[in-house]
Design a protein around this motif. Structure first.
Motif, PDB file in Angstrom:
ATOM      1  N   VAL A  11     -42.449 -55.651  78.116  1.00 60.21           N
ATOM      2  CA  VAL A  11     -41.438 -56.370  77.329  1.00 60.21           C
ATOM      3  C   VAL A  11     -41.825 -57.838  77.179  1.00 60.21           C
ATOM      4  O   VAL A  11     -41.754 -58.406  76.074  1.00 60.21           O
ATOM      5  N   LYS A  12     -42.261 -58.457  78.270  1.00 57.48           N
ATOM      6  CA  LYS A  12     -42.651 -59.861  78.213  1.00 57.48           C
ATOM      7  C   LYS A  12     -43.819 -60.081  77.262  1.00 57.48           C
ATOM      8  O   LYS A  12     -43.866 -61.068  76.526  1.00 57.48           O
ATOM      9  N   GLU A  13     -44.767 -59.153  77.294  1.00 59.42           N
ATOM     10  CA  GLU A  13     -45.937 -59.276  76.416  1.00 59.42           C
ATOM     11  C   GLU A  13     -45.528 -59.249  74.941  1.00 59.42           C
ATOM     12  O   GLU A  13     -46.078 -59.970  74.117  1.00 59.42           O
ATOM     13  N   VAL A  14     -44.549 -58.418  74.629  1.00 62.46           N
ATOM     14  CA  VAL A  14     -44.076 -58.334  73.245  1.00 62.46           C
ATOM     15  C   VAL A  14     -43.297 -59.587  72.868  1.00 62.46           C
ATOM     16  O   VAL A  14     -43.525 -60.191  71.811  1.00 62.46           O
ATOM     17  N   LEU A  15     -42.396 -60.011  73.725  1.00 58.88           N
ATOM     18  CA  LEU A  15     -41.563 -61.165  73.408  1.00 58.88           C
ATOM     19  C   LEU A  15     -42.378 -62.454  73.311  1.00 58.88           C
ATOM     20  O   LEU A  15     -42.019 -63.357  72.540  1.00 58.88           O
ATOM     21  N   ASP A  16     -43.459 -62.537  74.062  1.00 56.76           N
ATOM     22  CA  ASP A  16     -44.293 -63.741  74.045  1.00 56.76           C
ATOM     23  C   ASP A  16     -45.357 -63.712  72.945  1.00 56.76           C
ATOM     24  O   ASP A  16     -46.246 -64.560  72.912  1.00 56.76           O
ATOM     25  N   SER A  17     -45.271 -62.727  72.075  1.00 60.80           N
ATOM     26  CA  SER A  17     -46.227 -62.602  70.979  1.00 60.80           C
ATOM     27  C   SER A  17     -45.465 -62.327  69.686  1.00 60.80           C
ATOM     28  O   SER A  17     -44.246 -62.465  69.638  1.00 60.80           O
ATOM     29  N   ASP A  18     -46.198 -61.921  68.654  1.00 61.93           N
ATOM     30  CA  ASP A  18     -45.534 -61.526  67.414  1.00 61.93           C
ATOM     31  C   ASP A  18     -45.690 -60.018  67.190  1.00 61.93           C
ATOM     32  O   ASP A  18     -45.557 -59.525  66.067  1.00 61.93           O
ATOM     33  N   LYS A  19     -45.969 -59.293  68.266  1.00 64.22           N
ATOM     34  CA  LYS A  19     -46.149 -57.854  68.160  1.00 64.22           C
ATOM     35  C   LYS A  19     -44.894 -57.182  67.610  1.00 64.22           C
ATOM     36  O   LYS A  19     -43.776 -57.569  67.951  1.00 64.22           O
ATOM     37  N   TYR A  20     -45.093 -56.197  66.764  1.00 66.42           N
ATOM     38  CA  TYR A  20     -44.051 -55.432  66.082  1.00 66.42           C
ATOM     39  C   TYR A  20     -43.332 -56.225  64.987  1.00 66.42           C
ATOM     40  O   TYR A  20     -42.384 -55.736  64.384  1.00 66.42           O
ATOM     41  N   ASP A  21     -43.819 -57.422  64.709  1.00 66.04           N
ATOM     42  CA  ASP A  21     -43.242 -58.199  63.617  1.00 66.04           C
ATOM     43  C   ASP A  21     -43.489 -57.489  62.285  1.00 66.04           C
ATOM     44  O   ASP A  21     -42.608 -57.450  61.417  1.00 66.04           O
ATOM     45  N   ASP A  22     -44.680 -56.921  62.127  1.00 63.14           N
ATOM     46  CA  ASP A  22     -45.003 -56.218  60.890  1.00 63.14           C
ATOM     47  C   ASP A  22     -44.101 -55.007  60.688  1.00 63.14           C
ATOM     48  O   ASP A  22     -43.706 -54.691  59.560  1.00 63.14           O
ATOM     49  N   GLU A  23     -43.775 -54.323  61.782  1.00 60.67           N
ATOM     50  CA  GLU A  23     -42.902 -53.149  61.676  1.00 60.67           C
ATOM     51  C   GLU A  23     -41.500 -53.542  61.220  1.00 60.67           C
ATOM     52  O   GLU A  23     -40.862 -52.829  60.434  1.00 60.67           O
ATOM     53  N   VAL A  24     -41.029 -54.683  61.728  1.00 58.11           N
ATOM     54  CA  VAL A  24     -39.709 -55.182  61.309  1.00 58.11           C
ATOM     55  C   VAL A  24     -39.735 -55.517  59.820  1.00 58.11           C
ATOM     56  O   VAL A  24     -38.831 -55.146  59.060  1.00 58.11           O
ATOM     57  N   ARG A  25     -40.766 -56.198  59.393  1.00 61.12           N
ATOM     58  CA  ARG A  25     -40.886 -56.575  57.978  1.00 61.12           C
ATOM     59  C   ARG A  25     -41.006 -55.339  57.082  1.00 61.12           C
ATOM     60  O   ARG A  25     -40.486 -55.320  55.961  1.00 61.12           O
ATOM     61  N   LEU A  26     -41.676 -54.314  57.587  1.00 58.82           N
ATOM     62  CA  LEU A  26     -41.817 -53.078  56.816  1.00 58.82           C
ATOM     63  C   LEU A  26     -40.460 -52.422  56.586  1.00 58.82           C
ATOM     64  O   LEU A  26     -40.163 -51.957  55.478  1.00 58.82           O
ATOM     65  N   ASP A  27     -39.639 -52.393  57.633  1.00 62.03           N
ATOM     66  CA  ASP A  27     -38.278 -51.860  57.490  1.00 62.03           C
ATOM     67  C   ASP A  27     -37.517 -52.625  56.417  1.00 62.03           C
ATOM     68  O   ASP A  27     -36.802 -52.042  55.587  1.00 62.03           O
ATOM     69  N   GLU A  28     -37.649 -53.934  56.438  1.00 64.70           N
ATOM     70  CA  GLU A  28     -36.898 -54.772  55.504  1.00 64.70           C
ATOM     71  C   GLU A  28     -37.429 -54.632  54.076  1.00 64.70           C
ATOM     72  O   GLU A  28     -36.656 -54.686  53.116  1.00 64.70           O
TER      73      GLU A  28
END
Length: 238
Positions: free
Chosen positions: A156-173
């Motif tokens: 969880v920390k690794e994800v929150l301290d990066s931009d990981k899964y940002d592309d997936e969020v943008r894809l949903d939008e």
């Protein structure tokens, strides 16, 4: 199996209310083991700051051109809808901030954990905002909620301290935009028909039953056989 695809945001009161009503409809119809929910990200305000800069009544009054008192009245009415469902809904004192990291956290859960964990995290994030009035842009808050549903701290920390899964969020939008979605919750039943907004429990039950009938009809057509039945003119012969 029925798949419901839901676009929502954790800062949206009608999303929390709508999803809770939907869950109750599913339970009342005894479909808990027959429905899969696919959560999709939708940010009401992608430019929202990570720090809280206004109160909810102030923001509400400005957005809808109301007086502060008028805004408070509307906010209380919305809160009452949540309270009717047994939620300790505290919309008046919510702390509005950016929800992008909360959505990224959900994407981690969807990628690495089972559906029960994903559902628990979804509920925990809504409750954090509307009942605990926590700041969803705060990484400590997000970490605490992730740990509460059994997610791995380091991951969880690794994800929150990066931009990981940002592309997936943008894809949903982007998909939401392509569908012409301008408001949430937005729920698609088995990829066929959509329900925009938080319907009543009975409304959701009707939509679920409609989809069940459609599935049964499609199954019958695919099998090429009519179900065995008897009527006034006799019974179907084998």
């Amino acid at each position: 199996m029925m798949t419901l695809t839901i676009w929502s945001d954790f800062a949206c009161p009608y999303c929390y209310i709508g999803e809770t009503r939907l869950e109750k409809a599913i339970e009342e119809l005894g479909l808990k083991n027959d429905v899969v929910i696919d959560f999709r990200a939708f940010e009401l305000d992608p430019t929202a700051p990570k720090e809280v800069t206004t109160t909810t009544p102030e923001r509400f009054a400005m957005k809808y051109r109301l007086s502060i008192e008028g805004a408070k009245k509307q906010i209380e009415q919305i809160s009452d809808l949540g309270k009717e469902l047994g939620i300790d809904f505290k919309y008046m004192t919510t702390q509005y901030s950016n929800t992008r990291d909360a959505h990224r956290l959900m994407k981690l859960a969807e990628a690495k954990y089972d559906r029960e964990t994903v559902a628990k995290l979804n509920e925990a994030l809504f409750a954090a905002y509307f009942t605990e009035n926590l700041i969803l842009a705060d990484h400590k808050v997000l970490l605490d909620k992730a740990l509460s549903v059994g997610m791995d701290e380091k991951e969880v920390k690794e994800v929150l301290d990066s931009d990981k899964y940002d592309d997936e969020v943008r894809l949903d939008e982007r998909e939401a935009a392509m569908r012409g979605v301008h408001g949430v919750p937005y729920i698609v039943f088995n990829g066929s028909f959509a329900v925009p907004g938080a319907m009543t429990i009975d409304g959701f039950k009707s939509a679920l039953e409609r989809e069940l009938k459609k599935q049964a009809k499609e199954s019958e057509e695919q099998s090429g056989e009519r179900p065995h039945a008897c009527g006034p003119d006799g019974c179907q012969l084998l």
